[in-house]
Write a protein that holds these residues in place. Structure first.
Motif, PDB file in Angstrom:
ATOM      1  N   GLY A  82       0.880  -1.319  -0.013  1.00 13.42           N
ATOM      2  CA  GLY A  82       0.259   0.224  -0.037  1.00 13.42           C
ATOM      3  C   GLY A  82       0.714   1.280   0.042  1.00 13.42           C
ATOM      4  N   PRO A  83       0.097   2.384  -0.104  1.00 12.53           N
ATOM      5  CA  PRO A  83       0.734   3.778  -0.140  1.00 12.53           C
ATOM      6  C   PRO A  83       1.735   3.911   1.122  1.00 12.53           C
ATOM      7  CG  PRO A  83      -1.545   4.014  -0.708  1.00 12.53           C
ATOM      8  CD  PRO A  83      -1.348   2.586  -0.071  1.00 12.53           C
ATOM      9  N   LEU A  84       2.889   4.536   1.044  1.00 13.30           N
ATOM     10  CA  LEU A  84       3.931   4.787   2.076  1.00 13.30           C
ATOM     11  C   LEU A  84       3.154   5.884   3.166  1.00 13.30           C
ATOM     12  CD1 LEU A  84       6.627   4.684   3.323  1.00 13.30           C
ATOM     13  CD2 LEU A  84       7.157   6.724   1.730  1.00 13.30           C
ATOM     14  N   GLY A  85       2.214   6.814   2.808  1.00 12.92           N
ATOM     15  CA  GLY A  85       1.580   7.706   3.810  1.00 12.92           C
ATOM     16  C   GLY A  85       0.871   6.698   4.906  1.00 12.92           C
ATOM     17  N   ALA A  86       0.037   5.927   4.208  1.00 14.77           N
ATOM     18  CA  ALA A  86      -0.618   4.882   5.316  1.00 14.77           C
ATOM     19  C   ALA A  86       0.058   4.063   6.123  1.00 14.77           C
ATOM     20  CB  ALA A  86      -1.801   4.092   4.408  1.00 14.77           C
ATOM     21  N   ARG A  87       1.298   3.690   5.413  1.00 15.33           N
ATOM     22  CA  ARG A  87       2.125   2.636   6.322  1.00 15.33           C
ATOM     23  C   ARG A  87       3.048   3.416   7.363  1.00 15.33           C
ATOM     24  NH1 ARG A  87       6.180   0.665   2.147  1.00 15.33           N
ATOM     25  NH2 ARG A  87       5.003   1.535   0.300  1.00 15.33           N
ATOM     26  N   LEU A  88       3.389   4.648   7.026  1.00 12.06           N
ATOM     27  CA  LEU A  88       4.036   5.595   8.079  1.00 12.06           C
ATOM     28  C   LEU A  88       2.832   5.867   9.193  1.00 12.06           C
ATOM     29  CD1 LEU A  88       6.445   7.862   6.163  1.00 12.06           C
ATOM     30  CD2 LEU A  88       7.071   5.914   7.455  1.00 12.06           C
ATOM     31  N   LEU A  89       1.748   5.980   9.087  1.00 16.93           N
ATOM     32  CA  LEU A  89       0.846   6.432   9.806  1.00 16.93           C
ATOM     33  C   LEU A  89       0.510   5.168  10.848  1.00 16.93           C
ATOM     34  CD1 LEU A  89      -1.023   8.492  11.088  1.00 16.93           C
ATOM     35  CD2 LEU A  89      -2.941   7.823   9.352  1.00 16.93           C
ATOM     36  N   ARG A  90       0.554   3.939  10.275  1.00 11.61           N
ATOM     37  CA  ARG A  90       0.321   2.894  11.063  1.00 11.61           C
ATOM     38  C   ARG A  90       1.625   2.741  12.016  1.00 11.61           C
ATOM     39  NH1 ARG A  90      -2.209   0.665   6.360  1.00 11.61           N
ATOM     40  NH2 ARG A  90      -0.407  -0.197   5.598  1.00 11.61           N
ATOM     41  N   VAL A  91       2.540   2.767  11.475  1.00  9.99           N
ATOM     42  CA  VAL A  91       3.938   2.923  12.151  1.00  9.99           C
ATOM     43  C   VAL A  91       3.776   4.022  13.220  1.00  9.99           C
ATOM     44  CG1 VAL A  91       6.359   3.147  12.525  1.00  9.99           C
ATOM     45  CG2 VAL A  91       5.158   1.969  10.544  1.00  9.99           C
ATOM     46  N   MET A  92       3.417   5.399  13.234  1.00 12.43           N
ATOM     47  CA  MET A  92       3.430   5.951  14.088  1.00 12.43           C
ATOM     48  C   MET A  92       2.316   5.578  15.304  1.00 12.43           C
ATOM     49  SD  MET A  92       5.721   8.592  14.205  1.00 12.43           S
ATOM     50  CE  MET A  92       6.707   7.137  13.822  1.00 12.43           C
ATOM     51  N   GLU A  93       1.177   5.137  14.740  1.00 13.81           N
ATOM     52  CA  GLU A  93      -0.010   4.703  15.798  1.00 13.81           C
ATOM     53  C   GLU A  93       0.642   3.628  16.707  1.00 13.81           C
ATOM     54  OE1 GLU A  93      -2.894   3.549  13.027  1.00 13.81           O
ATOM     55  OE2 GLU A  93      -3.715   5.620  12.688  1.00 13.81           O
ATOM     56  N   ARG A  94       1.566   2.707  16.192  1.00 20.24           N
ATOM     57  CA  ARG A  94       2.006   1.738  17.105  1.00 20.24           C
ATOM     58  C   ARG A  94       3.040   2.218  17.894  1.00 20.24           C
ATOM     59  NH1 ARG A  94       1.754  -1.454  12.368  1.00 20.24           N
ATOM     60  NH2 ARG A  94       4.128  -1.260  12.186  1.00 20.24           N
ATOM     61  N   PHE A  95       4.116   3.211  17.284  1.00 21.01           N
ATOM     62  CA  PHE A  95       5.108   3.872  18.192  1.00 21.01           C
ATOM     63  C   PHE A  95       4.433   4.613  19.392  1.00 21.01           C
ATOM     64  CE2 PHE A  95       7.534   7.916  18.728  1.00 21.01           C
ATOM     65  CZ  PHE A  95       8.784   7.102  19.098  1.00 21.01           C
ATOM     66  N   PHE A  96       3.402   5.408  19.036  1.00 22.72           N
ATOM     67  CA  PHE A  96       2.830   6.288  20.215  1.00 22.72           C
ATOM     68  C   PHE A  96       1.948   5.249  21.046  1.00 22.72           C
ATOM     69  CE2 PHE A  96       4.369   9.960  18.295  1.00 22.72           C
ATOM     70  CZ  PHE A  96       4.402  11.214  19.047  1.00 22.72           C
ATOM     71  N   GLY A  97       1.402   4.252  20.503  1.00 22.62           N
ATOM     72  CA  GLY A  97       0.941   3.102  21.471  1.00 22.62           C
ATOM     73  C   GLY A  97       1.850   2.710  22.602  1.00 22.62           C
ATOM     74  N   PHE A  98       3.291   2.432  22.084  1.00 23.82           N
ATOM     75  CA  PHE A  98       4.180   2.073  23.165  1.00 23.82           C
ATOM     76  C   PHE A  98       4.408   3.097  23.999  1.00 23.82           C
ATOM     77  CE2 PHE A  98       8.472   1.722  24.638  1.00 23.82           C
ATOM     78  CZ  PHE A  98       8.516   0.351  25.112  1.00 23.82           C
ATOM     79  N   VAL A  99       4.702   4.277  23.475  1.00 20.40           N
ATOM     80  CA  VAL A  99       5.120   5.508  24.153  1.00 20.40           C
ATOM     81  C   VAL A  99       3.932   5.800  25.451  1.00 20.40           C
ATOM     82  CG1 VAL A  99       5.412   8.011  24.484  1.00 20.40           C
ATOM     83  CG2 VAL A  99       6.374   6.796  22.343  1.00 20.40           C
ATOM     84  N   ASP A 100       2.719   5.650  24.797  1.00 22.65           N
ATOM     85  CA  ASP A 100       1.486   5.844  25.856  1.00 22.65           C
ATOM     86  C   ASP A 100       1.535   4.840  26.980  1.00 22.65           C
ATOM     87  OD1 ASP A 100      -0.653   7.243  26.667  1.00 22.65           O
ATOM     88  OD2 ASP A 100      -1.894   6.659  25.212  1.00 22.65           O
ATOM     89  N   GLU A 101       1.755   3.643  26.671  1.00 22.17           N
ATOM     90  CA  GLU A 101       1.642   2.532  27.489  1.00 22.17           C
ATOM     91  C   GLU A 101       2.898   2.478  28.477  1.00 22.17           C
ATOM     92  OE1 GLU A 101       1.245  -0.965  25.095  1.00 22.17           O
ATOM     93  OE2 GLU A 101      -0.405  -0.054  24.186  1.00 22.17           O
ATOM     94  N   HIS A 102       4.061   3.021  27.989  1.00 20.79           N
ATOM     95  CA  HIS A 102       5.164   2.811  28.959  1.00 20.79           C
ATOM     96  C   HIS A 102       5.912   4.326  28.913  1.00 20.79           C
ATOM     97  CE1 HIS A 102       4.754  -1.574  28.453  1.00 20.79           C
ATOM     98  NE2 HIS A 102       4.597  -1.358  26.909  1.00 20.79           N
ATOM     99  N   GLY A 103       5.337   5.242  29.463  1.00 18.46           N
ATOM    100  CA  GLY A 103       5.703   6.363  29.227  1.00 18.46           C
ATOM    101  C   GLY A 103       7.035   6.712  29.989  1.00 18.46           C
ATOM    102  N   PRO A 104       6.796   6.475  31.626  1.00 21.46           N
ATOM    103  CA  PRO A 104       8.312   6.554  32.128  1.00 21.46           C
ATOM    104  C   PRO A 104       9.553   5.620  31.737  1.00 21.46           C
ATOM    105  CG  PRO A 104       6.195   6.500  33.907  1.00 21.46           C
ATOM    106  CD  PRO A 104       5.772   6.139  32.426  1.00 21.46           C
ATOM    107  N   GLY A 105       8.985   4.293  31.294  1.00 16.08           N
ATOM    108  CA  GLY A 105       9.882   3.670  30.816  1.00 16.08           C
ATOM    109  C   GLY A 105      10.631   3.866  29.414  1.00 16.08           C
ATOM    110  N   PHE A 106       9.653   4.618  28.730  1.00 15.74           N
ATOM    111  CA  PHE A 106       9.980   5.163  27.318  1.00 15.74           C
ATOM    112  C   PHE A 106      11.202   6.104  27.715  1.00 15.74           C
ATOM    113  CE2 PHE A 106       9.812   8.327  24.033  1.00 15.74           C
ATOM    114  CZ  PHE A 106      10.262   7.640  22.863  1.00 15.74           C
ATOM    115  N   SER A 107      10.679   7.113  28.629  1.00 11.73           N
ATOM    116  CA  SER A 107      11.711   8.292  28.699  1.00 11.73           C
ATOM    117  C   SER A 107      13.076   7.568  29.487  1.00 11.73           C
ATOM    118  CB  SER A 107      11.031   9.199  30.072  1.00 11.73           C
ATOM    119  OG  SER A 107       9.911   9.754  29.481  1.00 11.73           O
ATOM    120  N   ALA A 108      12.918   6.560  30.256  1.00 14.84           N
ATOM    121  CA  ALA A 108      14.347   6.238  30.864  1.00 14.84           C
ATOM    122  C   ALA A 108      15.169   5.533  29.740  1.00 14.84           C
ATOM    123  CB  ALA A 108      13.965   4.942  31.948  1.00 14.84           C
ATOM    124  N   LEU A 109      14.235   5.003  28.918  1.00 12.90           N
ATOM    125  CA  LEU A 109      15.290   4.290  27.719  1.00 12.90           C
ATOM    126  C   LEU A 109      15.824   5.231  26.974  1.00 12.90           C
ATOM    127  CD1 LEU A 109      15.873   1.922  25.865  1.00 12.90           C
ATOM    128  CD2 LEU A 109      13.726   2.079  24.512  1.00 12.90           C
TER     129      LEU A 109
END
Length: 242
Positions: A82-109
């Motif tokens: 599929g189109p690159l724009g849609a792929r990158l948006l899905r990547v960002m959704e998963r990336f921020f999902g991790f950030v949202d779930e593991h805030g202090p852990g992400f900051s520590a990393l």
């Protein structure tokens, strides 16, 4: 009917349990604020037993970060369909999902936490960044990128990281808006790179040929055209409006 007899865990199983418990605690509070006693209590074992599997909090912390780093790097893995724009948006959704779930852990990393300056921690951070960089190049279909394109992709990976860290401080911008904005940031950086480098320009034109008008990249173009149309007319060289 239960017997009340607790199953004895093997060495590796217990290590993985402790890593999971530590990562969960680090996801809600800074690792500096989590004690070995709390980790032991959450795992249902004694403090001395924690030290049987890990020589100290530092080693347990690094093992937890190792798991977090592997999971975070995996968030950039996306099928090349599929189109690159849609792929990158899905990547960002998963990336921020991790950030949202593991805030202090992400900051520590990303900031180093109690292991700041540790070569092990720094290596893990570099691995995450390199994995993200390589995944994006793979999405672009580029094996040996021109220097300007490599700079653009690495700059965007750093931008996504710093944006996520700043967002965690107050979450003032809706997450979905920020995910889309970062995809638009990628397109904008690519466009600027293309304006200076013919090799990057060819890659950008190839990508845009497959982008639908209603995709993330098409939406950015629409926003920019709308802004341009709102600008006052600029006098031409002979005083005529352009």
């Amino acid at each position: 009917m239960t017997t009340g007899v607790r199953r004895r865990m093997g060495v590796e199983e217990r290590r993985q349990q402790l890593i999971g418990v530590a990562l969960e605690l680090f996801s809600h509070r800074s690792p500096d604020e989590v004690s070995i006693d709390e980790i032991a209590a959450a795992a249902g074992i004694s403090r001395p037993l924690v030290y049987h599997y890990f020589p100290g909090k530092q080693s347990l912390y690094e093992a937890a970060l190792r798991r977090a780093a592997d999971e975070l790097a995996a968030r950039f893995d996306e099928p090349r369909e599929g189109p690159l724009g849609a792929r990158l948006l899905r990547v960002m959704e998963r990336f921020f999902g991790f950030v949202d779930e593991h805030g202090p852990g992400f900051s520590a990393l990303m900031r180093g936490g109690p292991a700041v300056g540790s070569s092990t921690t720094n290596a893990m951070i570099d691995e995450v960044r390199q994995a993200a960089y390589e995944q994006i190049l793979d999405h672009l279909g580029v094996g040996n990128p021109p220097a300007r394109l490599a700079l653009v992709v690495r700059s965007w990976v750093s931008l996504a990281e710093s944006t996520a860290l700043l967002w965690l401080d107050g979450r003032e911008i809706p997450r979905a808006e920020l995910e889309l904005q970062l995809v638009h940031d990628f397109a904008a950086l690519m466009a600027v790179g293309a304006a200076y480098d013919p090799a990057t320009e060819r890659i950008v034109l190839r990508i845009l040929a497959d982008e639908p008008p209603d995709g993330p990249f098409g939406e950015l173009v629409g926003r920019l055209v709308g802004m341009a149309s709102a600008l006052p007319a600029v006098p031409g060289p002979r005083g005529t409006a352009t």
